[in-house]
Design an enzyme around this catalytic site. Structure first.
Site, short mmCIF file in Angstrom:
data_model
loop_
_atom_site.label_atom_id
_atom_site.label_comp_id
_atom_site.label_asym_id
_atom_site.label_seq_id
_atom_site.Cartn_x
_atom_site.Cartn_y
_atom_site.Cartn_z
N TYR A 275 0.84 -1.20 0.00
CA TYR A 275 0.00 0.00 0.00
C TYR A 275 0.88 1.24 0.00
O TYR A 275 2.07 1.18 0.28
CB TYR A 275 -0.95 0.01 1.21
CG TYR A 275 -0.24 0.02 2.55
CD1 TYR A 275 0.13 1.21 3.14
CD2 TYR A 275 0.04 -1.16 3.21
CE1 TYR A 275 0.78 1.23 4.37
CE2 TYR A 275 0.68 -1.16 4.43
CZ TYR A 275 1.05 0.05 5.01
OH TYR A 275 1.70 0.05 6.22
N ASP B 138 -1.23 3.21 11.12
CA ASP B 138 -0.20 2.21 11.41
C ASP B 138 0.58 2.01 10.11
O ASP B 138 0.54 0.96 9.49
CB ASP B 138 -0.83 0.90 11.90
CG ASP B 138 0.22 -0.15 12.23
OD1 ASP B 138 1.41 0.19 12.34
OD2 ASP B 138 -0.14 -1.33 12.34
N ILE B 139 1.29 3.04 9.71
CA ILE B 139 1.93 3.08 8.40
C ILE B 139 3.36 2.55 8.51
O ILE B 139 4.20 3.13 9.18
CB ILE B 139 1.93 4.52 7.84
CG1 ILE B 139 0.50 5.09 7.83
CG2 ILE B 139 2.58 4.55 6.47
CD1 ILE B 139 -0.52 4.28 7.05
N GLU B 140 3.60 1.44 7.82
CA GLU B 140 4.93 0.83 7.86
C GLU B 140 5.54 0.72 6.47
O GLU B 140 6.56 0.07 6.30
CB GLU B 140 4.84 -0.53 8.55
CG GLU B 140 4.37 -0.39 9.99
CD GLU B 140 4.36 -1.68 10.76
OE1 GLU B 140 5.16 -2.57 10.45
OE2 GLU B 140 3.55 -1.78 11.70
N LYS B 141 4.91 1.35 5.48
CA LYS B 141 5.44 1.39 4.12
C LYS B 141 4.65 2.43 3.35
O LYS B 141 3.69 2.99 3.84
CB LYS B 141 5.36 0.02 3.45
CG LYS B 141 3.96 -0.58 3.46
CD LYS B 141 3.91 -1.96 2.87
CE LYS B 141 4.43 -2.94 3.88
NZ LYS B 141 4.30 -4.32 3.50
#
Length: 161
Positions: A26, A66-69
């Site tokens: 995403y 909760d953004i990890e990419k």
């Protein structure tokens, strides 16, 4: 599900929809993408109107990042969601960044000052995770987060491995 959400809200519990996570592919390539996602979230999970509301008549209180990419446009997403607060009811924003400061994916968004709660993930990063082997790494990171970000900051720890 709608009844459970409403029951929590009657008790004063805020219910947020979390976006992102560690799995999947995403991102936001353009600011227009961020605005489109914000409008979708508003219409389908917050106070907007849509014929396809996944949670029925439940109206959530905000969005958790909760953004990890992904790309660099999460600040635009936060601004657009925050603009919806001007329509009468606060849209809460929270985030769950990794403990290394600044978080590589959320720094620009968190720097907007629009977030109400930040649940720093003090795990999976040996240099700053909560550990009896390295208490100074955790302490340095905690001090950096609490002195740099305007929000209520929480220590996020896993319940188990």
């Amino acid at each position: 599900m709608s009844a459970g959400i409403k029951n929590c809200q009657r008790k004063g519990i805020k219910v947020l929809f979390s976006i992102g996570g560690s799995a999947g592919n995403y991102g936001l390539s353009y600011e227009a993408d961020a605005n489109s996602v914000a409008d979708y979230l508003w219409n389908n999970f917050l106070r907007g109107k849509s014929k396809s509301r996944p949670l029925g008549t439940a109206v959530l209180d905000g969005i958790d990042f909760d953004i990890e990419k992904g790309g660099p446009h999460y600040a635009a997403l936060a601004r657009r969601l925050s603009d919806y607060s001007k329509r009468g009811k606060k849209v809460y924003l929270s985030a769950a960044p990794q403990c290394p400061f600044p978080d590589q994916h959320l720094n620009a968004a968190l720097s907007t000052g629009l977030f109400d709660y930040v649940w720093v993930q003090f795990y999976n990063n040996p240099q700053c995770e909560f550990s009896s082997r390295n208490p100074n790494g955790f302490k340095r990171s905690w001090n950096r987060w609490t002195s740099s970000i305007r929000a209520i900051i929480f220590v996020g720890l896993p319940a188990s491995r």
